[in-house]
Design a protein around this motif. Sequence first.
Motif, PDB file in Angstrom:
ATOM      1  N   ILE A  17      28.558  72.746  28.910  1.00 48.94           N
ATOM      2  CA  ILE A  17      29.022  71.296  28.869  1.00 48.94           C
ATOM      3  C   ILE A  17      28.763  70.332  29.950  1.00 48.94           C
ATOM      4  O   ILE A  17      28.526  69.274  29.801  1.00 48.94           O
ATOM      5  CB  ILE A  17      30.565  71.742  28.712  1.00 48.94           C
ATOM      6  CG1 ILE A  17      30.947  72.281  27.565  1.00 48.94           C
ATOM      7  CG2 ILE A  17      31.212  70.274  28.691  1.00 48.94           C
ATOM      8  CD1 ILE A  17      32.555  72.794  27.365  1.00 48.94           C
ATOM      9  N   ASN A  41      27.484  63.062  20.028  1.00 49.34           N
ATOM     10  CA  ASN A  41      28.306  63.979  21.212  1.00 49.34           C
ATOM     11  C   ASN A  41      28.879  65.124  20.289  1.00 49.34           C
ATOM     12  O   ASN A  41      28.632  66.245  20.849  1.00 49.34           O
ATOM     13  CB  ASN A  41      29.415  63.428  21.960  1.00 49.34           C
ATOM     14  CG  ASN A  41      29.054  62.333  22.857  1.00 49.34           C
ATOM     15  OD1 ASN A  41      27.910  62.117  23.244  1.00 49.34           O
ATOM     16  ND2 ASN A  41      30.051  61.585  23.550  1.00 49.34           N
ATOM     17  N   ASP A  44      25.826  67.314  19.454  1.00 50.43           N
ATOM     18  CA  ASP A  44      25.538  68.191  20.744  1.00 50.43           C
ATOM     19  C   ASP A  44      26.346  69.245  21.001  1.00 50.43           C
ATOM     20  O   ASP A  44      25.785  70.331  21.375  1.00 50.43           O
ATOM     21  CB  ASP A  44      25.457  67.358  21.995  1.00 50.43           C
ATOM     22  CG  ASP A  44      24.290  66.224  21.970  1.00 50.43           C
ATOM     23  OD1 ASP A  44      23.274  66.503  21.209  1.00 50.43           O
ATOM     24  OD2 ASP A  44      24.505  65.349  22.726  1.00 50.43           O
ATOM     25  N   LEU A  45      27.648  69.197  20.799  1.00 53.48           N
ATOM     26  CA  LEU A  45      28.604  69.997  20.861  1.00 53.48           C
ATOM     27  C   LEU A  45      28.504  71.205  19.992  1.00 53.48           C
ATOM     28  O   LEU A  45      28.699  72.499  20.130  1.00 53.48           O
ATOM     29  CB  LEU A  45      30.179  69.579  20.990  1.00 53.48           C
ATOM     30  CG  LEU A  45      30.449  68.894  22.017  1.00 53.48           C
ATOM     31  CD1 LEU A  45      31.641  68.092  21.936  1.00 53.48           C
ATOM     32  CD2 LEU A  45      30.498  69.945  23.474  1.00 53.48           C
ATOM     33  N   TYR A  50      30.050  74.852  19.820  1.00 51.04           N
ATOM     34  CA  TYR A  50      31.592  74.624  20.245  1.00 51.04           C
ATOM     35  C   TYR A  50      32.475  74.630  19.349  1.00 51.04           C
ATOM     36  O   TYR A  50      33.760  74.931  19.418  1.00 51.04           O
ATOM     37  CB  TYR A  50      31.489  73.142  21.133  1.00 51.04           C
ATOM     38  CG  TYR A  50      32.832  73.305  21.681  1.00 51.04           C
ATOM     39  CD1 TYR A  50      33.209  73.948  23.076  1.00 51.04           C
ATOM     40  CD2 TYR A  50      33.938  72.338  21.298  1.00 51.04           C
ATOM     41  CE1 TYR A  50      34.340  73.798  23.772  1.00 51.04           C
ATOM     42  CE2 TYR A  50      34.866  72.111  22.022  1.00 51.04           C
ATOM     43  CZ  TYR A  50      35.435  72.872  23.326  1.00 51.04           C
ATOM     44  OH  TYR A  50      36.600  72.772  23.892  1.00 51.04           O
ATOM     45  N   ILE A  76      34.487  68.501  28.919  1.00 46.20           N
ATOM     46  CA  ILE A  76      34.042  67.431  27.824  1.00 46.20           C
ATOM     47  C   ILE A  76      34.659  66.328  28.278  1.00 46.20           C
ATOM     48  O   ILE A  76      33.964  65.210  28.206  1.00 46.20           O
ATOM     49  CB  ILE A  76      34.375  68.062  26.324  1.00 46.20           C
ATOM     50  CG1 ILE A  76      33.667  69.375  26.066  1.00 46.20           C
ATOM     51  CG2 ILE A  76      34.237  66.895  25.454  1.00 46.20           C
ATOM     52  CD1 ILE A  76      34.497  69.845  24.731  1.00 46.20           C
ATOM     53  N   THR A  83      35.702  62.049  22.975  1.00 52.86           N
ATOM     54  CA  THR A  83      34.862  63.038  22.277  1.00 52.86           C
ATOM     55  C   THR A  83      35.766  64.418  22.617  1.00 52.86           C
ATOM     56  O   THR A  83      36.123  65.081  21.487  1.00 52.86           O
ATOM     57  CB  THR A  83      33.621  63.356  22.871  1.00 52.86           C
ATOM     58  OG1 THR A  83      32.778  62.212  22.798  1.00 52.86           O
ATOM     59  CG2 THR A  83      32.879  64.628  22.339  1.00 52.86           C
TER      60      THR A  83
END
Length: 388
Positions: A17, A41, A44-45, A50, A76, A83
Motif C-alpha cells: 500500500i 486507485n 491498483d488496489l 485488496y 490507504i 479511496t
Amino acid sequence: MNQFIKTPQQQLLIDQIRSLQPIFQSREKELDKRGSFPFENITDLKKINYHTLTLPQEHGGQGFGLYEYVLAQEAIAEGSGATALSIGWHVGIVLEYAENRHWLEEPADWLMTEIANGAFINTAATESNAGSPTRGALPRTTVVSDGDFYIVTGQKTYTSMAPVLDYIFVTATTENDEVITVVIPRQLDGVSIDETWDMLAMRGTASHTLILDHVRIPKTHTLKRSGTSASTKGWLLHIPACYIGIAAAARAYAVKFAANYIPASLGKPIAQTPAIQQTIGEMELQLATARHLLYGTVERYNLTDNKAGMDEALNITKIAVTHAAMEIVDKAMKIVGSRALSESNPMHRHYLNVRAGLYNPPMEDMIKSQMAIKAIQQFTQQLETEGK
C-alpha cells in the motif's frame, strides 16, 4: 505506524500500500471535480487483491482480520482519503460476514464466489428525508411479493463507490412491515444511479443516489431477514482509521513544509522556531495517542470472547479518534499558513475530507446521550441502594 506492525504478512501488506501512496496522492486533484471517482486507485488496489483482504480463505480470499484491515485502511487514507473510505465499506462488509456468518446460505455462497472473482459490494440503507437507519427509521423502499420474485421500488442516498458496485445490499420494507435486506445486481433493469453527490468533503467517494424502479429480483436474493443482523461491529473501526490516515498525511506535509520553508525575515527553516516546534509536538502527541487508542481497541476486540459487549468501546474510539484527526489537521493548517487554503495545495482537501467523519456512523449525539443516561442511571441506583 510501524510500531503497530507485528508480522511479516502485515509488513508485506503495508509495504504494498505504501508503494501506492505517492501514486494516489498525485491523482488527488482529480477528486476535487464533481462526479469524480478514483477508478485508477481502485484498480491498483484490486491488482494487489485488496478486495479479498477479509474474504475467508475457504472462499478464495486472504482471510485477514480486523487488525490488518485497520492497518491497511489507515495506510490507504494517507494516500487518498476518498479511496480508503470507498473501498473500506466493501472490505468491511465482507469482514462482518466472515465474523458473524449472518447472511442466508444461498446468497452468501454465490456472493463469496463473485467477490473472489472481483465483484464489489456495499449496503444502501439511508433515504432522503426518512431519517437515519441508526436512529430507527424504517425504509420507505418497498419489496412487493410477485410469485417467486420481489419487486423492489425506492431510492437510497449515500451509496458510496456507486460507479463500480456490482451488488448493492438494499434495506426495504415488506408488505407485512418486515424490514429485510435484498441483493440488487447493479445491471438489472430499473436500477440506475442519479449523480447527486456534490459534497465538498469526500467528493471522490461518489456516494450518489440509487434509484430502484420496480426492480424484479428472485426471492432467493434475500440476504437477511429482520432479527438476523450481525452481533459484532468491529469492522466500523475502518472509519476512524480512515480519518487518522488523513491526519497523518496532513501532519507529514506540514512537517516537511516547516523543515524546508525559510522566510527571508527569519533566515532559517520555521521548524527551528519554538512556536512551530510546539505545534508539531502537539500533533505528534495527538497522533500517537489516537493510534494507541485505535489499535488498542482493535486488540481488545480481537482478544475478548464478548465482542458484542464492545459496542461502547468501538463508539468511543470512533468519536475520539475522529476528533483527534480534525485537531491534527487544524494544527497542520496553521503551520502551513494561508497557502493551505489554496486549491493547488493538498492541505485544503485534508481539511475538508477529515470533517466528513462527523457524519459517518455512529452519530456522536446519540452516543453521548446513551452514555449520559447510563451514567445517571448508575448514580441513581447507587443513591437508591444507599438510601435503603
